[in-house]
Motif scaffolding. Structure first.
Motif, mmCIF file in Angstrom:
data_model
loop_
_atom_site.group_PDB
_atom_site.id
_atom_site.type_symbol
_atom_site.label_atom_id
_atom_site.label_comp_id
_atom_site.label_asym_id
_atom_site.label_seq_id
_atom_site.Cartn_x
_atom_site.Cartn_y
_atom_site.Cartn_z
ATOM 1 N N PRO A 79 0.884 -1.219 -0.046
ATOM 2 C CA PRO A 79 0.098 -0.046 0.224
ATOM 3 C C PRO A 79 0.863 1.197 -0.032
ATOM 4 N N GLU A 80 2.100 0.984 0.323
ATOM 5 C CA GLU A 80 2.992 2.276 0.279
ATOM 6 C C GLU A 80 3.194 3.081 -1.008
ATOM 7 N N LEU A 81 2.932 2.163 -1.962
ATOM 8 C CA LEU A 81 3.111 2.618 -3.318
ATOM 9 C C LEU A 81 1.957 3.558 -3.889
ATOM 10 N N LYS A 82 1.096 3.079 -3.426
ATOM 11 C CA LYS A 82 -0.474 4.147 -3.801
ATOM 12 C C LYS A 82 -0.257 5.167 -2.966
ATOM 13 N N ASP A 83 0.199 5.365 -1.690
ATOM 14 C CA ASP A 83 0.281 6.527 -1.175
ATOM 15 C C ASP A 83 1.589 7.382 -1.675
ATOM 16 N N GLU A 84 2.499 6.953 -2.153
ATOM 17 C CA GLU A 84 3.427 7.688 -2.861
ATOM 18 C C GLU A 84 3.301 8.412 -4.218
ATOM 19 N N LEU A 85 2.387 7.587 -4.866
ATOM 20 C CA LEU A 85 2.033 8.097 -6.018
ATOM 21 C C LEU A 85 0.986 9.149 -5.931
ATOM 22 N N PHE A 86 0.105 9.354 -4.796
ATOM 23 C CA PHE A 86 -0.819 10.167 -4.470
ATOM 24 C C PHE A 86 0.121 11.561 -4.174
ATOM 25 N N LYS A 87 1.080 11.219 -3.568
ATOM 26 C CA LYS A 87 1.913 12.528 -3.196
ATOM 27 C C LYS A 87 2.640 12.910 -4.381
ATOM 28 N N LEU A 88 3.052 12.048 -5.367
ATOM 29 C CA LEU A 88 3.696 12.392 -6.678
ATOM 30 C C LEU A 88 2.976 13.306 -7.328
ATOM 31 N N LYS A 89 1.590 13.021 -7.386
ATOM 32 C CA LYS A 89 0.646 13.693 -8.027
ATOM 33 C C LYS A 89 0.325 15.173 -7.644
ATOM 34 N N GLY A 90 0.338 15.234 -6.391
ATOM 35 C CA GLY A 90 0.127 16.522 -5.667
ATOM 36 C C GLY A 90 1.110 17.282 -5.755
ATOM 37 N N VAL A 91 2.564 16.722 -6.009
ATOM 38 C CA VAL A 91 3.761 17.583 -6.102
ATOM 39 C C VAL A 91 3.899 18.228 -7.500
ATOM 40 N N VAL A 92 3.896 17.220 -8.713
ATOM 41 C CA VAL A 92 3.843 17.669 -10.006
ATOM 42 C C VAL A 92 2.934 18.350 -10.411
ATOM 43 N N SER A 93 1.687 17.869 -10.547
ATOM 44 C CA SER A 93 0.352 18.422 -11.098
ATOM 45 C C SER A 93 -0.794 17.603 -10.681
ATOM 46 N N ARG A 94 -1.774 17.909 -11.005
ATOM 47 C CA ARG A 94 -2.933 17.040 -11.030
ATOM 48 C C ARG A 94 -2.834 15.601 -11.846
ATOM 49 N N ALA A 95 -2.048 15.735 -13.035
ATOM 50 C CA ALA A 95 -1.749 14.656 -13.704
ATOM 51 C C ALA A 95 -0.410 14.061 -13.134
ATOM 52 N N GLY A 96 -0.007 12.740 -12.682
ATOM 53 C CA GLY A 96 0.928 12.445 -12.190
ATOM 54 C C GLY A 96 2.191 12.175 -13.074
ATOM 55 N N CYS A 97 1.765 11.965 -14.351
ATOM 56 C CA CYS A 97 2.603 11.723 -15.439
ATOM 57 C C CYS A 97 2.144 11.800 -16.707
#
Length: 501
Positions: free
Chosen positions: A100-118
Motif C-alpha cells: 500500500p505504500e506505493l499507492k500513497d507515494e503516487l498520491f503524493k507525486l501527483k500532488g507535487v507535480v500536477s494534477r496529472a502524475g505523469c
C-alpha cells in the motif's frame, strides 16, 4: 502477522536476473526467418546493417517470459495512465507486491507535480517498497489511432527513451522493461516492439555504458513477437546479421531511434502577386537549406539577412517567425544525427532535479568548457540537442562560474548567435538564471551582454555568492554540484554554507 507483511520465505518467488540467460547466450534457432528467404540470401551481398552484430550489447539484453514485478532489477517499469492509477494486469501486479505504500507515494507525486502524475511519454520513479526492485519507473504509453500514428510513435519512443535516461541519471544498473503499450490503448504489438527495440539499442550504443542489463519482460502471448524481432536489432552473429538485414524495416528512426517526421515546407507570401518577394524568400530558403559543415560560420549572416529583409519590407514578422522555426528545425535535425559524445563527455551541461517551484534544473559548469579546444559548432548542436525537450516547459539554469579561467569564457558573439538561433520556447520558459560565484568582471560583462545584446534576459539573472543562497531556491538533494565547487565554497564561505549537503 501484521497486514501487508509477506509470509516467511515469500521473497523466494522473486527472480534473480543473474540466473537468466542473456540474448547472446541463447542459440539462434532460425525460426524467425522464412526458410526460403534464409537459403537464398546467404550468398548475397548487402549494405552494412544499421544494427550490426554487437556481442557487448547483446550481453546486456535479457528476454524474460513472466511477471516483471518479480524481477530483482534495480528498477522495473510500470505502464499506467496520466493519473498513475490505471487498471491493467502489469500495474495491478506491481501494486499487489509493492504494498500500500506505493499507492500513497503516487498520491503524493501527483500532488507535487500536477494534477496529472505523469504525462504521456514521460517517466517518473518511486521506491520499490516490498518488491525486489529498489525502484519503479512509471510511464504512460500513448493511445493509438491510425490517423495520429506519427504522434503515437513519437510518444512511445519518448516512453522508452525517458525510462533509460532516468535510469542512467539515477545510476540504476539494471532495468526491467514491461510492454509499455497495454492492449486497451490499442497500439499494434509488432509496431510497438520495433520502436522499443530500436530505441533501447540506440540508447545502449550511445549512452548505455552504466547500464548492465535491460530485461524485456513479456507475457506468453507477447513472447513470439519479441523473439521474432529481437534478431533484427540484436543479431547474435555476423551470419544472423546478414540474414536478418532484408527484414529490417525501412523506417528505423534517426541516430537515437526517434521517429523522423518529414519537415513540412510552408511557403508564406505576404504579396502573392509579387515575383520579387518570392525570389527573396526562395534565396533565403536556399541559403538555409545548406546548413551543414559550415553552418556555424554563416548563422550570424542568416539572422542578419532575415533582419535586413524585415527592415526592407520584404518579409513580414509572421514570415520571419516561420523562417526562424525552419532554420531551428534544421539545426535540431542535425543535432540529433551527429555524434556529440565528445562534447557530452565534458559534463559542462546536464540535467539535475527540480527547484522548489517544481521546475527542471539545468546546470552549466564554466570550468568544464575548454573554448579554445572544442568545436564550437558541435557545442551549439549539443546545447540544442539536450535542451530541446527541456525547454518545452518552465525550467531554470544554474551556471557555476567557480574557478573559471580566461580559456573557459564563451565569446559574446557566440552567446548572441546562440540566443538568436534557438527556438522561442527556450527564452519564454527560462524562468531564472542563477549565476553562482561571479567575479566583478563577469558581472560587468553579463550586464553589458544582457542590456545591449539580448532582450528579456537581464531580469532573469540572479547573482549568488555562495551555495547557501542557491539552496534557498533549490534543495541540496535536487542538484548535482561538482566536487570542486563544493570545496571552493567551503574554503571561501565556510563549511556552514555547504552544510545542507
Amino acid at each position: 502477522m501484521p497486514e501487508g507483511m509477506d509470509p516467511l520465505g515469500a521473497r523466494s518467488q522473486f527472480v534473480d536476473i543473474q540466473t537468466l540467460p542473456t540474448w547472446q547466450q541463447l542459440e539462434d534457432d532460425g525460426e524467425h526467418i522464412p526458410r526460403d528467404l534464409s537459403d537464398s540470401l546467404l550468398s548475397q551481398q548487402f549494405f552494412p546493417s544499421p544494427f550490426p552484430f554487437r556481442p557487448d550489447i547483446n550481453c546486456k539484453i535479457i528476454l524474460f517470459t513472466g511477471d516483471v514485478a518479480l524481477l530483482n532489477c534495480t528498477a522495473i517499469t510500470n505502464t499506467s495512465n496520466e493519473l498513475l492509477n490505471d487498471k491493467n494486469p502489469v500495474s495491478e501486479r506491481i501494486h499487489q507486491l509493492a504494498g500500500p505504500e506505493l499507492k500513497d507515494e503516487l498520491f503524493k507525486l501527483k500532488g507535487v507535480v500536477s494534477r496529472a502524475g505523469c504525462r504521456t511519454g514521460e517517466a517518473k520513479h518511486t521506491k520499490g517498497f516490498n518488491l525486489a526492485a529498489r525502484f519503479i519507473i512509471h510511464t504512460v504509453g500513448p493511445k493509438y489511432k491510425a490517423k495520429y500514428r506519427t504522434a503515437a510513435e513519437s510518444s512511445l519512443y519518448s516512453c522508452y527513451r525517458n525510462i533509460l535516461q532516468l535510469a542512467t541519471e539515477q545510476s540504476m544498473a539494471s532495468v526491467g522493461l514491461s510492454v509499455v503499450t497495454t492492449a486497451k490503448r490499442g497500439y499494434p504489438l509488432e509496431d510497438a516492439t520495433h520502436i522499443a527495440f530500436r530505441t533501447v539499442r540506440r540508447f545502449l550504443e550511445k549512452h548505455g555504458s552504466s547500464i548492465e542489463a535491460v530485461v524485456f519482460a513479456v507475457s506468453e502471448t507477447e513472447e513470439a513477437v519479441y523473439r521474432k524481432l529481437l534478431p533484427l536489432y540484436y543479431p547474435r552473429s555476423e551470419e544472423e546479421e546478414r540474414v536478418c538485414l532484408p527484414l529490417v524495416p525501412a523506417d528505423i528512426g534517426n541516430s537515437e531511434g526517434e521517429p523522423v517526421v518529414p519537415e513540412r515546407q510552408i511557403r508564406i507570401a505576404e504579396k502573392p502577386g509579387s515575383l520579387e518577394d518570392d525570389s527573396e524568400e526562395d534565396n533565403l530558403e536556399s541559403d538555409l537549406d545548406q546548413v551543414g559543415n559550415h553552418a556555424f560560420a554563416r548563422m550570424e549572416g542568416d539572422v542578419d539577412k532575415q533582419r535586413k529583409l524585415i527592415l526592407q519590407g520584404h518579409m513580414s514578422e509572421a514570415a520571419m517567425q516561420k523562417q526562424h522555426q525552419r532554420n531551428y528545425n534544421r539545426w535540431l535535425c542535425r543535432a540529433r544525427a551527429e555524434d556529440l559524445s565528445d562534447i557530452a563527455a565534458l559534463k559542462a551541461l546536464y540535467q539535475t532535479g527540480m527547484d522548489k517551484c517544481g521546475r527542471t534544473v539545468m546546470v552549466v559548469v564554466g570550468r568544464n568548457i575548454p573554448v579554445t579546444l572544442i568545436d564550437l559548432e558541435k557545442a551549439l548542436l549539443y546545447f540544442i540537442h539536450v535542451m530541446d525537450h527541456i525547454a518545452v516547459k518552465e525550467y531554470v539554469m544554474v551556471y557555476f562560474h567557480t574557478l573559471t579561467g580566461e580559456h573557459n569564457h564563451l565569446d559574446t558573439e557566440f552567446l548572441k548567435n546562440l540566443h538568436d538561433i534557438v527556438d522561442a520556447k527556450f527564452k519564454k520558459n527560462l524562468k531564472a538564471f542563477y549565476f553562482v560565484h561571479p567575479t566583478f568582471r563577469s558581472k560587468v560583462s553579463t550586464w553589458f551582454f544582457t542590456t545591449f545584446s539580448v532582450s528579456g534576459m537581464k531580469d532573469k539573472v540572479r547573482y549568488l555568492d555562495n551555495l547557501q543562497q542557491l539552496f534557498t531556491c533549490i534543495r541540496p538533494e535536487q542538484i548535482d554540484i561538482p566536487p570542486f565547487v563544493l570545496e571552493y565554497d567551503a574554503r571561501v564561505n565556510g563549511c556552514s554554507q555547504s552544510s545542507g549537503l
